[in-house]
Design an enzyme around this catalytic site. Structure first.
Site, mmCIF file in Angstrom:
data_model
loop_
_atom_site.group_PDB
_atom_site.id
_atom_site.type_symbol
_atom_site.label_atom_id
_atom_site.label_comp_id
_atom_site.label_asym_id
_atom_site.label_seq_id
_atom_site.Cartn_x
_atom_site.Cartn_y
_atom_site.Cartn_z
ATOM 1 N N CYS A 407 0.818 -1.204 0.000
ATOM 2 C CA CYS A 407 0.000 0.000 0.000
ATOM 3 C C CYS A 407 0.856 1.259 0.000
ATOM 4 O O CYS A 407 0.357 2.355 -0.222
ATOM 5 C CB CYS A 407 -0.939 0.000 1.209
ATOM 6 S SG CYS A 407 -2.483 0.868 0.887
ATOM 7 N N LYS A 410 0.706 3.352 -3.167
ATOM 8 C CA LYS A 410 -0.525 4.083 -3.462
ATOM 9 C C LYS A 410 -0.207 5.507 -3.895
ATOM 10 O O LYS A 410 0.758 6.112 -3.426
ATOM 11 C CB LYS A 410 -1.395 4.093 -2.197
ATOM 12 C CG LYS A 410 -2.805 4.588 -2.365
ATOM 13 C CD LYS A 410 -3.569 4.377 -1.063
ATOM 14 C CE LYS A 410 -5.031 4.761 -1.189
ATOM 15 N NZ LYS A 410 -5.771 4.482 0.074
ATOM 16 N N ASP A 434 -15.482 3.457 1.948
ATOM 17 C CA ASP A 434 -14.541 2.373 1.684
ATOM 18 C C ASP A 434 -15.023 1.462 0.565
ATOM 19 O O ASP A 434 -14.210 0.886 -0.158
ATOM 20 C CB ASP A 434 -14.316 1.565 2.964
ATOM 21 C CG ASP A 434 -13.528 2.352 3.998
ATOM 22 O OD1 ASP A 434 -12.411 2.787 3.671
ATOM 23 O OD2 ASP A 434 -14.030 2.551 5.110
ATOM 24 N N ASP A 475 -11.840 -3.275 3.020
ATOM 25 C CA ASP A 475 -12.786 -2.224 2.645
ATOM 26 C C ASP A 475 -14.227 -2.651 2.926
ATOM 27 O O ASP A 475 -15.061 -1.833 3.338
ATOM 28 C CB ASP A 475 -12.634 -1.888 1.160
ATOM 29 C CG ASP A 475 -11.421 -1.016 0.886
ATOM 30 O OD1 ASP A 475 -10.948 -0.362 1.822
ATOM 31 O OD2 ASP A 475 -10.954 -0.995 -0.267
ATOM 32 N N ASP A 616 -11.029 1.653 7.514
ATOM 33 C CA ASP A 616 -9.785 0.900 7.710
ATOM 34 C C ASP A 616 -8.609 1.829 7.437
ATOM 35 O O ASP A 616 -8.695 2.757 6.638
ATOM 36 C CB ASP A 616 -9.728 -0.357 6.844
ATOM 37 C CG ASP A 616 -9.787 -0.062 5.352
ATOM 38 O OD1 ASP A 616 -10.308 1.000 4.974
ATOM 39 O OD2 ASP A 616 -9.329 -0.904 4.567
#
Length: 736
Positions: A407, A410, A434, A475, A616
């Protein structure tokens, strides 16, 4: 949507990052055409990897090489007695296999090997699909020499359980050791050095050494250290520790490999190729040259390594070429640490060592200990090099950081928000939930969908897929939903079709490892072939459903609510530091255990305790995602207790030393919240940096009614999320 054919396109380009299947051999721009598995992280394999790290040209070209080992570290046996004696730390005696593989251009998979299928050329692993190979090298060590039904006591091998047991022994404890060879004697003296009363139990009359001189010398040293020897002991005599030699794992013989009847060690040619199996090699404690048998010893494993490296390269690059033969010398020099144990007076003695060479004995002497210690230190120093993305000593750790994966890859918030605003200048900004609500089912349930994915975080394609799936499903769980189905977009690197098949199989199996226990289905997807060095990547569309009354949006928060964080932060900085060779192996091991824990069980549990708002924590960090929760009502205020936020082991230490994910600087824009709706208490610099750390498989952040927060926390911790914490509270507008 079904599985479409392999598309010849690559949407992304990125440099060689060490991901399985993404490495392009420096000596050849051709895609890998074959695979080599190194099974086990014994001394021979460790030294081969070190050689390849120092001289990449000696690594087999055009070959995807993978090391498989049950632990991320391999202990150097020569220093184990010093570790047991308390003279060395475990980090000084352990080879970091992840880091070593990274330096050598080899992929690493942490898994327990359970068997071997020679016909299918597959290595069986516990809890996951087998790995296919073209060539195989075995260096899997050994286990206790006793049959399990005759071994009620703890065995000294494998080393990891024994070391955990010995570390817990207190001074004054008493240990009975079954055995009389070099290992038993060294360990008895090492334990005595720590004030543990040791006793040796022999089945016969004599210690198990090659010469009478060695037996006399060691018996005298044991007596001086007040370590009694019980001779002619019965097999049923009670003991605490078995140190009675070693044997190879039974699965080697069960696979049909030729083995020595007594020890189960695999019989090889002088080239280290297994007799009758030219594509399989064996070395270390699990291998034995049939024409020159030698006892299992680290000495032979070390000296076999150059021959093994040479023959692996020849066998893979020049099939049919003659291989190098090796005849080990008749005697190997052994240096035993025998000093430091308290004598009759109770005072610790000086560290000494004894030299054994065939029938000859020298010592014990203090200067021999210095020689042994120097040899051991030099041996380990060769394994402690920096990782591929490391900064030079004294340099700014962040200056040499490679772009993060997972991640951490990203896109930063600023270009994302700006692009969406320009896409529809006069329209309303899209909701930042999400998961998107697609439709309402006939029963009133909401059908949800989300999309997530990134370049591979770890080299192991199965583990990477498992982590990516857990991350994507988060998510849905953050919305209070259950998982129904998944579609996958898999990018595999350029390679031979058989290797692409293996990478795809392992990836899809990793996805299924998350879905199957939840009753969810993998319903299709798409495959791409990466070009120009693009490596393994996975993106997932996840579909779920939730009762409309239990759908959890990101906001608005309500005054009086308490914020619960389901598990620790720190994955971003840990994996960034790992790329620079700065993360301790046990830190990464601990992080991967936490990251692999499915948070699906938290959904009904949190719902039962009144959660109405949840998200999250992923790429934008805790502070960035908290800011998203505040968008619905910017007048509210949130107070965060920085000291209450749990951190993964090593994360705060690395942040304090200046390490950070490559996405963290962009996340720093969220610090503006600390001048407005978010008040931070108790936060030193590393704690503030932790708020910006991008998370892969990050925690849920849920808002609970204050009166139910304590009970919810207790329930979450009882469900296995032991480090969950209450980290803040929501204040009414205008509250200072």
């Amino acid at each position: 949507m079904g599985w479409f054919g392999l598309a010849r396109e690559s949407p992304f380009r990125r440099p060689d990052t060490g991901v399985q299947g993404s490495r392009v051999d420096p000596s050849s721009q051709a895609s890998p055409q074959r695979s080599l598995l190194l099974a086990g992280g014994g001394h021979s394999h460790a030294l081969v990897l070190r050689l390849w790290a120092m001289e990449p040209a000696r690594r087999p070209a055009g070959t995807l090489i993978t090391l498989v080992n049950r632990a991320s570290t391999a202990l150097y046996s020569g220093m184990v007695p010093a570790l047991v004696a308390g003279l060395r730390r475990k980090s000084e005696c352990a080879i970091d296999l992840r880091r070593l593989c990274d330096r050598a251009g080899v992929s690493f998979i942490q898994a327990e090997i359970t068997g071997l299928d020679l016909d299918r050329r597959q290595l069986a692993l516990a809890g996951r699909p087998p790995l296919r190979f073209d060539s195989l090298s075995l260096d899997v060590g050994a286990i206790s020499g006793e049959a399990e039904d005759r071994l009620p006591e703890l065995a000294v091998k494998p080393l990891e359980p024994f070391l955990a047991w010995s570390a817990a022994l207190e001074p004054g404890a008493s240990v009975r050791i079954r055995g009389g060879g070099a290992a038993a004697v060294e360990l008895a003296l090492a334990l005595r050095c720590r004030g543990v009363a040791a006793r040796l139990l022999l089945r016969g009359d004599q210690l198990h050494f090659a010469s009478a001189a060695a037996r006399r010398t060691l018996a005298r040293l044991l007596a001086e250290a007040s370590i009694p020897i019980e001779r002619q002991g019965a097999d049923q005599a009670a003991a605490d520790l078995a140190c009675t030699g070693s044997r190879a794992s039974a699965w080697l013989a069960a696979a049909g490999l030729p083995v020595e009847p007594g020890s189960g060690r695999v019989l090889t040619e002088p080239t280290l190729a297994v007799i009758g199996h030219p594509r399989v090699f064996a070395s270390g404690d699990c291998g034995l040259i049939a024409t020159a048998p030698r006892p299992a010893s680290g000495v032979w494993a070390v000296r076999a390594a150059p021959v093994l490296a040479s023959n692996l390269q020849r066998q893979l690059e020049q099939p049919g070429a003659s291989l190098q033969s090796w005849r080990p010398q008749a005697w190997g020099l052994q240096l035993l640490g025998v000093g430091g144990a308290p004598g009759a007076s109770g005072e610790p003695g000086a560290q000494r060592a004894l030299a054994l060479w065939g029938p000859f004995v020298l010592g014990p002497y203090r200067w021999l200990w210095w020689i042994k210690d120097g040899i051991d230190r030099r041996f380990m120093a060769g394994f402690h090099g920096r990782g591929a993305g490391a900064a030079a000593p004294g340099a700014d750790p962040s200056a040499a950081a490679m772009a993060c994966r997972g991640c951490g890859a990203k896109l930063a918030a600023s270009p994302l928000v700006s692009a969406l605003a320009r896409l529809d200048p006069g329209g309303q900004a899209p909701a930042a939930e999400d998961a998107a609500v697609l439709a309402r089912a006939e029963g009133g349930e909401l059908l949800l969908q989300s999309l997530d994915g990134f370049p591979a975080l770890v080299e192991d394609p199965w583990l990477n897929a498992r982590l990516t799936t857990l991350h994507a499903c988060s998510d849905l769980w953050a919305c209070g939903a259950s998982l129904d189905s998944v579609q996958a977009l898999v990018t595999v690197p350029q390679a031979a079709p058989s290797l692409q098949e293996e990478l795809l199989l392992q990836t899809l199996a990793g996805v299924r490892s998350v879905l199957d226990p939840l009753g969810a289905a993998l319903i299709g997807g798409h495959t791409l072939e990466g070009r120009d060095g693009a490596g393994l990547a996975l993106a997932l569309t996840v579909n779920g459903r939730v009762c409309a009354k239990r759908f959890w949006p990101k906001g608005p928060l309500h005054p009086g609510e308490v914020l619960l964080l389901s598990r620790p932060l720190g994955t971003g900085v840990l994996f960034a530091a790992a790329m620079a060779g700065a993360a301790e192996p046990e830190w990464l091991d601990g992080a991967l255990v936490v990251m692999q824990q499915s948070q699906a069980a938290l959904v009904p549990l949190l719902a039962a305790h009144g959660v109405r708002v949840c998200t999250d924590v992923t790429g934008f960090g805790l502070l960035g995602h908290l800011g998203e929760m505040l968008v619905a009502d910017p007048e509210l205020r949130v107070e965060i207790d920085a000291e209450a936020i749990p951190a993964l082991p090593g994360a705060l230490s690395l942040l304090e030393r200046g390490y950070a994910s490559s996405l963290a600087p962009a996340n720093a824009s969220a610090l503006a919240l600390l001048e407005g709706p978010v008040r931070l208490t108790g936060g030193a610099a590393p704690r503030t940096a932790l708020l910006l750390d991008p998370q892969t498989c990050g925690p849920l952040l849920a808002a609970l009614p204050a009166e139910r927060a304590s009970a919810a926390l207790a329930a979450v911790q009882a469900a296995g999320f032991t480090e969950a914490a209450l980290i803040g509270r929501v204040l009414a507008a205008g509250v200072a």
